[in-house]
Design a protein around this motif. Structure first.
Motif, PDB file in Angstrom:
ATOM      1  N   PHE A 151       8.890  58.016 -19.153  1.00 52.13           N
ATOM      2  CA  PHE A 151       9.793  56.981 -18.645  1.00 52.13           C
ATOM      3  C   PHE A 151       9.512  56.718 -17.161  1.00 52.13           C
ATOM      4  O   PHE A 151       9.503  55.567 -16.722  1.00 52.13           O
ATOM      5  CB  PHE A 151      11.245  57.391 -18.837  1.00 52.13           C
ATOM      6  N   SER A 152       9.285  57.785 -16.389  1.00 48.00           N
ATOM      7  CA  SER A 152       9.003  57.620 -14.969  1.00 48.00           C
ATOM      8  C   SER A 152       7.739  56.804 -14.749  1.00 48.00           C
ATOM      9  O   SER A 152       7.677  55.962 -13.846  1.00 48.00           O
ATOM     10  CB  SER A 152       8.866  58.987 -14.295  1.00 48.00           C
ATOM     11  N   LYS A 153       6.715  57.044 -15.580  1.00 46.86           N
ATOM     12  CA  LYS A 153       5.476  56.274 -15.459  1.00 46.86           C
ATOM     13  C   LYS A 153       5.725  54.799 -15.768  1.00 46.86           C
ATOM     14  O   LYS A 153       5.227  53.914 -15.069  1.00 46.86           O
ATOM     15  CB  LYS A 153       4.409  56.824 -16.404  1.00 46.86           C
ATOM     16  N   ALA A 154       6.516  54.534 -16.806  1.00 40.97           N
ATOM     17  CA  ALA A 154       6.831  53.146 -17.147  1.00 40.97           C
ATOM     18  C   ALA A 154       7.639  52.487 -16.037  1.00 40.97           C
ATOM     19  O   ALA A 154       7.466  51.296 -15.739  1.00 40.97           O
ATOM     20  CB  ALA A 154       7.600  53.096 -18.468  1.00 40.97           C
ATOM     21  N   ASP A 155       8.523  53.263 -15.406  1.00 43.54           N
ATOM     22  CA  ASP A 155       9.310  52.769 -14.279  1.00 43.54           C
ATOM     23  C   ASP A 155       8.395  52.372 -13.122  1.00 43.54           C
ATOM     24  O   ASP A 155       8.526  51.285 -12.537  1.00 43.54           O
ATOM     25  CB  ASP A 155      10.293  53.864 -13.854  1.00 43.54           C
ATOM     26  N   LEU A 156       7.444  53.238 -12.794  1.00 42.74           N
ATOM     27  CA  LEU A 156       6.498  52.942 -11.718  1.00 42.74           C
ATOM     28  C   LEU A 156       5.653  51.717 -12.051  1.00 42.74           C
ATOM     29  O   LEU A 156       5.337  50.916 -11.168  1.00 42.74           O
ATOM     30  CB  LEU A 156       5.600  54.150 -11.459  1.00 42.74           C
ATOM     31  N   ASP A 157       5.284  51.582 -13.322  1.00 44.17           N
ATOM     32  CA  ASP A 157       4.507  50.414 -13.746  1.00 44.17           C
ATOM     33  C   ASP A 157       5.270  49.124 -13.451  1.00 44.17           C
ATOM     34  O   ASP A 157       4.688  48.122 -13.012  1.00 44.17           O
ATOM     35  CB  ASP A 157       4.181  50.493 -15.238  1.00 44.17           C
ATOM     36  N   PHE A 158       6.586  49.142 -13.696  1.00 42.45           N
ATOM     37  CA  PHE A 158       7.401  47.950 -13.431  1.00 42.45           C
ATOM     38  C   PHE A 158       7.346  47.591 -11.947  1.00 42.45           C
ATOM     39  O   PHE A 158       7.159  46.427 -11.581  1.00 42.45           O
ATOM     40  CB  PHE A 158       8.845  48.208 -13.866  1.00 42.45           C
ATOM     41  N   HIS A 159       7.501  48.607 -11.082  1.00 41.88           N
ATOM     42  CA  HIS A 159       7.453  48.342  -9.638  1.00 41.88           C
ATOM     43  C   HIS A 159       6.083  47.803  -9.229  1.00 41.88           C
ATOM     44  O   HIS A 159       6.004  46.930  -8.349  1.00 41.88           O
ATOM     45  CB  HIS A 159       7.761  49.632  -8.875  1.00 41.88           C
ATOM     46  N   ASP A 160       5.022  48.306  -9.839  1.00 41.62           N
ATOM     47  CA  ASP A 160       3.682  47.815  -9.521  1.00 41.62           C
ATOM     48  C   ASP A 160       3.508  46.351  -9.930  1.00 41.62           C
ATOM     49  O   ASP A 160       2.881  45.574  -9.211  1.00 41.62           O
ATOM     50  CB  ASP A 160       2.624  48.673 -10.216  1.00 41.62           C
ATOM     51  N   VAL A 161       4.073  45.985 -11.080  1.00 40.85           N
ATOM     52  CA  VAL A 161       3.982  44.598 -11.531  1.00 40.85           C
ATOM     53  C   VAL A 161       4.722  43.677 -10.559  1.00 40.85           C
ATOM     54  O   VAL A 161       4.242  42.602 -10.200  1.00 40.85           O
ATOM     55  CB  VAL A 161       4.545  44.437 -12.960  1.00 40.85           C
ATOM     56  N   VAL A 162       5.906  44.104 -10.116  1.00 41.23           N
ATOM     57  CA  VAL A 162       6.663  43.322  -9.143  1.00 41.23           C
ATOM     58  C   VAL A 162       5.864  43.177  -7.854  1.00 41.23           C
ATOM     59  O   VAL A 162       5.763  42.079  -7.284  1.00 41.23           O
ATOM     60  CB  VAL A 162       8.035  43.970  -8.850  1.00 41.23           C
ATOM     61  N   ALA A 163       5.287  44.286  -7.379  1.00 38.90           N
ATOM     62  CA  ALA A 163       4.503  44.240  -6.143  1.00 38.90           C
ATOM     63  C   ALA A 163       3.309  43.309  -6.281  1.00 38.90           C
ATOM     64  O   ALA A 163       2.978  42.559  -5.358  1.00 38.90           O
ATOM     65  CB  ALA A 163       4.048  45.643  -5.769  1.00 38.90           C
ATOM     66  N   ASN A 164       2.647  43.337  -7.432  1.00 35.27           N
ATOM     67  CA  ASN A 164       1.522  42.420  -7.657  1.00 35.27           C
ATOM     68  C   ASN A 164       1.987  40.974  -7.677  1.00 35.27           C
ATOM     69  O   ASN A 164       1.307  40.082  -7.167  1.00 35.27           O
ATOM     70  CB  ASN A 164       0.819  42.767  -8.968  1.00 35.27           C
ATOM     71  N   ALA A 165       3.162  40.743  -8.270  1.00 29.20           N
ATOM     72  CA  ALA A 165       3.697  39.381  -8.334  1.00 29.20           C
ATOM     73  C   ALA A 165       4.059  38.855  -6.948  1.00 29.20           C
ATOM     74  O   ALA A 165       4.090  37.642  -6.732  1.00 29.20           O
ATOM     75  CB  ALA A 165       4.925  39.339  -9.246  1.00 29.20           C
ATOM     76  N   SER A 166       4.309  39.770  -6.007  1.00 29.17           N
ATOM     77  CA  SER A 166       4.632  39.334  -4.644  1.00 29.17           C
ATOM     78  C   SER A 166       3.436  38.685  -3.963  1.00 29.17           C
ATOM     79  O   SER A 166       3.595  37.934  -2.998  1.00 29.17           O
ATOM     80  CB  SER A 166       5.104  40.521  -3.800  1.00 29.17           C
ATOM     81  N   GLY A 167       2.235  39.001  -4.460  1.00 25.56           N
ATOM     82  CA  GLY A 167       1.033  38.428  -3.869  1.00 25.56           C
ATOM     83  C   GLY A 167       0.682  39.012  -2.517  1.00 25.56           C
ATOM     84  O   GLY A 167      -0.101  38.439  -1.762  1.00 25.56           O
ATOM     85  N   HIS A 168       1.248  40.170  -2.192  1.00 27.41           N
ATOM     86  CA  HIS A 168       1.040  40.787  -0.877  1.00 27.41           C
ATOM     87  C   HIS A 168       0.465  42.181  -1.089  1.00 27.41           C
ATOM     88  O   HIS A 168       1.196  43.136  -1.355  1.00 27.41           O
ATOM     89  CB  HIS A 168       2.371  40.858  -0.133  1.00 27.41           C
ATOM     90  N   ALA A 169      -0.843  42.308  -0.952  1.00 21.46           N
ATOM     91  CA  ALA A 169      -1.522  43.576  -1.255  1.00 21.46           C
ATOM     92  C   ALA A 169      -1.056  44.707  -0.355  1.00 21.46           C
ATOM     93  O   ALA A 169      -0.899  45.851  -0.802  1.00 21.46           O
ATOM     94  CB  ALA A 169      -3.033  43.395  -1.129  1.00 21.46           C
ATOM     95  N   LEU A 170      -0.830  44.431   0.930  1.00 21.44           N
ATOM     96  CA  LEU A 170      -0.409  45.485   1.848  1.00 21.44           C
ATOM     97  C   LEU A 170       0.983  45.997   1.493  1.00 21.44           C
ATOM     98  O   LEU A 170       1.254  47.199   1.602  1.00 21.44           O
ATOM     99  CB  LEU A 170      -0.441  44.973   3.285  1.00 21.44           C
ATOM    100  N   LEU A 171       1.860  45.109   1.065  1.00 25.13           N
ATOM    101  CA  LEU A 171       3.184  45.536   0.608  1.00 25.13           C
ATOM    102  C   LEU A 171       3.062  46.484  -0.572  1.00 25.13           C
ATOM    103  O   LEU A 171       3.750  47.504  -0.641  1.00 25.13           O
ATOM    104  CB  LEU A 171       4.022  44.319   0.189  1.00 25.13           C
ATOM    105  N   ARG A 172       2.184  46.141  -1.511  1.00 22.52           N
ATOM    106  CA  ARG A 172       2.012  46.978  -2.705  1.00 22.52           C
ATOM    107  C   ARG A 172       1.533  48.371  -2.328  1.00 22.52           C
ATOM    108  O   ARG A 172       2.089  49.380  -2.790  1.00 22.52           O
ATOM    109  CB  ARG A 172       1.014  46.320  -3.667  1.00 22.52           C
ATOM    110  N   ILE A 173       0.519  48.438  -1.489  1.00 27.14           N
ATOM    111  CA  ILE A 173      -0.049  49.727  -1.107  1.00 27.14           C
ATOM    112  C   ILE A 173       0.960  50.538  -0.287  1.00 27.14           C
ATOM    113  O   ILE A 173       1.137  51.742  -0.498  1.00 27.14           O
ATOM    114  CB  ILE A 173      -1.357  49.513  -0.325  1.00 27.14           C
ATOM    115  N   SER A 174       1.646  49.882   0.650  1.00 26.94           N
ATOM    116  CA  SER A 174       2.620  50.580   1.485  1.00 26.94           C
ATOM    117  C   SER A 174       3.792  51.095   0.661  1.00 26.94           C
ATOM    118  O   SER A 174       4.251  52.231   0.862  1.00 26.94           O
ATOM    119  CB  SER A 174       3.142  49.647   2.588  1.00 26.94           C
TER     120      SER A 174
END
Length: 257
Positions: A151-174
């Motif tokens: 479940f934790s991995k799936a949770d992190l996946d959701f946050h990664d998808v949101v970060a990718n949708a933001s279109g801001h690579a530095l935000l995602r990495i940070s």
């Protein structure tokens, strides 16, 4: 007390540092891209007019920084890697360990990053992004029956998808780096929920709200949900005065609807 000696002129960079700086500049400028190979050791020795030991030390530093990867037996040079959160996570962890209010500082930082990512995702999201978010939500629902780790991995996946949708690579990495730093910091003290299923369901409900806000392009609600959820999850681990300060940040924007 004797004053420290001041050099007459700034010291020149050592040979391996010059190689590191040159390759880093090429990567940052786009002259070298992820997946491309550096020249072999012999070619680098000739190109930079340095010793093999200098080249090897430069490769060690670049690999330690997560910029390249060497593959034993590969006749080609080291390969350029895509940026990751690893090096930044190490820096944040060191800063957190040296800070008297490290958890509060990290939470403020994470609230800022994730609320910005949510807001940008709501503004910039595409239909393809919404499809990926729906799939991430489906993975979270399915993972409830597989245990906390899945479940934790799936949770992190959701946050990664949101970060990718933001279109801001530095935000995602940070965001990924500070998230990992928080988990390391509280690993020994975080309380486990007596009812994991209830906690998972609450997390799914929150993510569903985030998904709807992004779908509806409600940037203000999306960013508020990021802050309020983080405070709800971690706030009880803070001292009382820190709870008061972060509570104000978490509730900011709650009257946007």
């Amino acid at each position: 007390m004797a004053q420290p000696l001041q050099p007459a002129e700034p010291p020149k960079a050592r040979a391996f540092e010059a190689i590191v700086d040159h390759i880093e500049r090429q990567v940052l400028s786009g002259e070298l891209n992820p997946g491309e190979h550096l020249p072999g050791e012999r070619e680098l020795v000739t190109a930079f007019q340095v010793s093999r030991s200098s080249v090897r030390e430069a490769m060690r530093v670049l690999e330690s920084n997560g910029m390249i990867a060497s593959r034993p037996g590969d006749p080609r040079g080291a390969v350029i890697l895509a940026p990751t959160s690893g090096p930044l996570q190490k820096v944040i962890s060191r800063l957190a360990q040296a800070s008297a209010s490290s958890l509060a500082d990290l939470l403020i930082y994470r609230m800022t990053l994730e609320s910005s990512a949510n807001s940008l995702a709501a503004t910039r999201r595409t239909e393809a992004d919404l499809l990926q978010l729906e799939k991430a939500m489906a993975r979270m629902r399915a993972a409830r029956a597989q245990g906390q780790e899945a479940f934790s991995k799936a949770d992190l996946d959701f946050h990664d998808v949101v970060a990718n949708a933001s279109g801001h690579a530095l935000l995602r990495i940070s965001a990924e780096a500070v998230r990992d730093s928080i988990e390391q910091l509280i690993a020994a003290s975080i309380e486990q929920s007596p009812d994991d299923h209830a906690l998972m369901q609450r997390t799914i409900d929150h993510h569903d709200q985030v998904f709807q806000a992004i779908r509806d392009q409600d940037a203000h609600l999306a960013e508020h949900l990021a802050r309020s959820s983080l405070f709800e999850y971690y706030g009880h681990l803070l001292a009382k005065d820190e709870q008061i300060a972060l509570s104000a940040l978490a509730s900011f924007g709650s009257n946007t609807r």
